[in-house]
Scaffold this motif. Structure first.
Motif: not given
Length: 187
Positions: A36-40
């Protein structure tokens, strides 16, 4: 009397299953968010809908970083090594060595940059973007120019390549699912 009791138990069971299936917990279990962090971060950096990134990752690799396709596409977003070299050159991302495509951060950044590139090329038309992510922008532009496909969601069945047709349907399905399950949680 036993019949009505069995019918009541069966009805109760059906209702319980219905409520369980429609539970947010079950939906989130069925459609998880990994990285999630990388995608955001990539979504913000390249101005790409995070739900689209999730849908592409789910369709391409099922969130498996070591996935390699029959054609040689690598990682979460199934980036081809040749495409990765081109992206690295165009976007100033590096390194372009294919072993870095197994790294989630590199792969997500390259795949998301490419989605952003396609969004600019197709003026934000997500259906055309998804088709081009799978078949390549040259093929999609050719289909559009030759009027083999008009690029609309309602006419996906007209896409000349079965693989691309199914891919577009799958990504749009996951996109819609992730958006409805995680409404406003990824903005």
């Amino acid at each position: 009397m036993k019949r009505s009791k069995r019918a009541a138990v069966f009805l109760f069971f059906l209702m319980a299953v219905f409520f369980l299936i429609n539970s947010p917990i079950v939906w989130k279990w069925m459609y998880p968010i990994k990285y999630q962090k990388e995608i955001l971060e990539a979504s913000s950096r390249y101005q790409v809908d995070p739900y689209l990134i999730l849908a592409v990752i789910r369709s391409e690799s099922g969130f498996e970083t070591d996935r390699v396709s029959r054609k040689g596409a690598i990682g979460l977003m199934q980036v081809m090594p040749d495409t990765a070299e081109w992206i690295a050159e165009q976007a100033g991302l590096g390194p372009a060595d294919e072993r870095y495509l197994y790294d989630p951060v590199t792969n997500i950044n390259m795949g998301t940059w490419y989605l952003s590139f396609l969004e600019k090329r197709y003026e934000g038309d997500v259906v055309k973007v998804i088709a081009a992510y799978n078949a390549g922008p040259g093929k999609v532009s050719s289909w559009l120019m030759r009027e083999q496909w008009d690029g609309k969601r309602e006419t996906i069945e007209d896409i000349p390549f079965g693989e691309t047709r199914q891919y577009v349907q799958r990504v749009l399905y996951y996109h819609d699912r992730y958006r409805s399950i995680y409404t406003d949680q990824l903005q």
